[in-house]
Scaffold this active site. Structure first.
Site, mmCIF file in Angstrom:
data_model
loop_
_atom_site.group_PDB
_atom_site.id
_atom_site.type_symbol
_atom_site.label_atom_id
_atom_site.label_comp_id
_atom_site.label_asym_id
_atom_site.label_seq_id
_atom_site.Cartn_x
_atom_site.Cartn_y
_atom_site.Cartn_z
ATOM 1 N N ALA A 1 3.187 6.044 -2.584
ATOM 2 C CA ALA A 1 4.397 6.810 -2.896
ATOM 3 C C ALA A 1 4.591 6.948 -4.401
ATOM 4 O O ALA A 1 4.946 8.021 -4.902
ATOM 5 C CB ALA A 1 5.620 6.152 -2.261
ATOM 6 N N GLY B 1 0.812 -1.215 0.000
ATOM 7 C CA GLY B 1 0.000 0.000 0.000
ATOM 8 C C GLY B 1 0.842 1.260 0.000
ATOM 9 O O GLY B 1 0.560 2.213 -0.732
ATOM 10 N N CYS B 2 1.878 1.281 0.817
ATOM 11 C CA CYS B 2 2.728 2.470 0.912
ATOM 12 C C CYS B 2 3.521 2.695 -0.373
ATOM 13 O O CYS B 2 3.750 3.830 -0.774
ATOM 14 C CB CYS B 2 3.657 2.358 2.116
ATOM 15 S SG CYS B 2 2.737 2.349 3.680
ATOM 16 N N THR B 3 3.910 1.600 -1.030
ATOM 17 C CA THR B 3 4.601 1.728 -2.313
ATOM 18 C C THR B 3 3.654 2.301 -3.360
ATOM 19 O O THR B 3 4.027 3.207 -4.108
ATOM 20 C CB THR B 3 5.161 0.363 -2.763
ATOM 21 O OG1 THR B 3 6.102 -0.086 -1.779
ATOM 22 C CG2 THR B 3 5.840 0.458 -4.116
#
Length: 157
Positions: A51, A46-48
């Protein structure tokens, strides 16, 4: 835990170390609008996604007058690896003690698989050139958040 920020609140000042080992302060962005987003952990799916969405929208956000800064509890070395692997050119800041996340009300109670714990709440705060909050969004989704933010800020391609 701090109360959630609302438009008109002064944005809490901070100084954190970026992925290159350099201290970065909110004051460094004075005079420009800044999107400060909090994410739980670098190099997770999710964070990738989030970002990379910011990376892919960076030119249009900057053209509209917005800088982007990501903050997570990850150590500097992990942020450096993440930035290099994903080609992220905006600052990623390390908040290992989560004091900045707490000041922005982006740290608090979370629930996952029936367990309650303290952790980072995926959040985005947009700050005007004078250091005032113009938008604060909490519990945002990783996927689709940047597109929604762009709509909310009237930022086109």
């Amino acid at each position: 835990m701090a109360e959630r920020l609302v438009p008109g609140d002064p944005a809490p000042n901070f100084t954190l170390t970026n992925s290159a080992g350099v201290d970065v302060s909110l004051a460094d962005f004075r005079g420009r609008s800044t999107v400060v987003y909090f994410y739980p952990a670098a190099a997770t799916p999710g964070c990738t996604k989030q970002a990379c969405d910011f990376r892919d929208s960076l030119a249009s956000l900057q053209q509209a007058g917005y800088e982007v800064v990501g903050i997570s509890p990850d150590p500097v070395a992990k942020l450096a690896t993440f930035a290099a692997a994903e080609g992220l050119s905006f600052p990623l800041l390390s908040d290992p003690g989560h004091s900045v996340a707490e000041a922005y009300a982006a740290w608090g109670e979370k629930k996952n698989y029936g367990k309650t714990y303290q952790g980072l709440i995926r959040s985005t705060v947009v700050i005007d050139p004078d250091g005032k909050v113009i938008l604060a969004q909490y519990n945002v989704r990783a996927t689709g958040h940047v597109a929604k933010l762009r709509r909310d800020l009237n930022v086109n391609d």
